[in-house]
Design a protein around this motif. Structure first.
Motif, PDB file in Angstrom:
ATOM      1  N   GLN A  92       0.813  -1.217   0.000  1.00  0.00           N
ATOM      2  CA  GLN A  92       0.000   0.000   0.000  1.00  0.00           C
ATOM      3  C   GLN A  92       0.845   1.264   0.000  1.00  0.00           C
ATOM      4  O   GLN A  92       0.365   2.336  -0.343  1.00  0.00           O
TER       5      GLN A  92
ATOM      6  N   ARG B 192      -8.573  -2.388  -8.334  1.00  0.00           N
ATOM      7  CA  ARG B 192      -7.908  -1.294  -7.616  1.00  0.00           C
ATOM      8  C   ARG B 192      -6.394  -1.507  -7.641  1.00  0.00           C
ATOM      9  O   ARG B 192      -5.915  -2.627  -7.650  1.00  0.00           O
ATOM     10  N   TYR B 193      -5.649  -0.400  -7.601  1.00  0.00           N
ATOM     11  CA  TYR B 193      -4.190  -0.491  -7.542  1.00  0.00           C
ATOM     12  C   TYR B 193      -3.755  -1.063  -6.197  1.00  0.00           C
ATOM     13  O   TYR B 193      -4.368  -0.782  -5.172  1.00  0.00           O
TER      14      TYR B 193
ATOM     15  N   ASP C 299      -2.017   3.019  -4.183  1.00  0.00           N
ATOM     16  CA  ASP C 299      -2.690   4.182  -4.759  1.00  0.00           C
ATOM     17  C   ASP C 299      -1.730   5.337  -5.048  1.00  0.00           C
ATOM     18  O   ASP C 299      -2.074   6.258  -5.781  1.00  0.00           O
ATOM     19  N   ARG C 300      -0.530   5.277  -4.468  1.00  0.00           N
ATOM     20  CA  ARG C 300       0.437   6.354  -4.685  1.00  0.00           C
ATOM     21  C   ARG C 300       1.045   6.288  -6.083  1.00  0.00           C
ATOM     22  O   ARG C 300       1.669   7.226  -6.545  1.00  0.00           O
TER      23      ARG C 300
END
Length: 197
Positions: A95, A109-110, A113-114
Motif C-alpha cells: 500500500q 484497484r491499484y 494508490d500512490r
C-alpha cells in the motif's frame, strides 16, 4: 518476454528478476508486470529521473539493483517463510512502498494508490550515506527514500507526489526520522522550490 529497455542502462528483466526471493523460487514466480500501460511508464520514469543520474555519477559497474518491481506472484513468496530457516523471505508494504508500481488487484484497484515505482539499490564499495547525500545535493525528484544503514541498500521511489520524504528505521522496523536531522535540512536547502545551490 523480449528484452525491454528501462532507461539508459537497465532492462525490465533487471527490475523483475533481481531479488534473492525470485532467484530462490524462480520456477514458481511470474515476475513480470501485467498492467503494462501503467507499470512500464512508471519504471521508465524511475530510471530516467532517479536511477540514470545515479548510475552516471557512480558507474554502471558499481550499481547493484537488489529489489525492483514486485509482481503479485513475487509478493506471495515474500510473505512466506523459508522452509529451512523459518525466516520470512522478505518484507513488502504494497500500500505504501511503490514496488508494485501500477499493478492492479482482482477488484481492479491499484495495490498502491500512490502509483509511481520504487527499487532498492547499492553502490558497490561506497557507503550508502554518501550516496544519499549526493542524491539530496543533486536535487533528484524522489518521492520517498528509506535509509537502512551505511552498508545496506537504499530504497528510492519516483511518483506523482514528489514528496522528497526520507526515513530511517528503528530496531523493530518502524519508520522514523530520528537521526536524520542533517539530511532533512539538506532536503529543505536543496529542494527545487528554494533553488539554493
Amino acid at each position: 518476454m523480449a528484452e525491454v529497455k528501462i532507461g539508459n542502462y537497465l532492462t525490465l528483466e533487471d527490475f523483475c528478476n533481481c531479488t534473492n526471493t525470485y532467484k530462490k523460487y524462480s520456477q514458481q514466480i511470474e515476475s513480470y508486470p501485467k498492467n503494462l500501460e501503467v507499470t512500464i511508464p512508471a519504471l521508465e520514469a524511475l530510471a530516467r529521473f532517479i536511477l540514470d543520474p545515479i548510475i552516471e555519477r557512480f558507474s554502471h559497474e558499481k550499481f547493484k539493483l537488489t529489489y525492483g518491481f514486485c509482481s503479485p506472484s513475487l509478493r506471495k513468496y515474500l510473505d512466506k517463510k523459508d522452509i529451512n530457516t523459518g525466516v520470512k523471505n522478505g518484507r513488502i508494504d504494497p500500500q505504501r512502498d511503490q514496488h508494485m508500481a501500477g499493478e492492479v488487484k482482482i477488484n481492479g484497484r491499484y495495490y498502491c494508490d500512490r502509483l509511481g515505482a520504487a527499487c532498492d539499490f547499492q553502490i558497490v564499495d561506497t557507503n550508502s550515506d554518501r550516496v544519499v547525500e549526493w542524491i539530496l545535493r543533486s536535487q533528484l525528484p524522489f518521492d520517498s527514500m528509506y535509509y537502512y544503514g551505511e552498508d545496506r541498500p537504499i530504497h528510492i521511489s519516483y511518483g506523482p507526489q514528489h514528496k522528497r520524504d526520507i526515513w530511517t528505521f528503528g530496531e523493530k522496523g518502524q519508520p522514523t526520522k530520528k537521526g536524520l536531522e542533517n539530511w532533512l535540512e539538506l532536503v529543505k536547502r536543496y529542494s527545487p522550490q528554494t533553488r539554493e545551490i
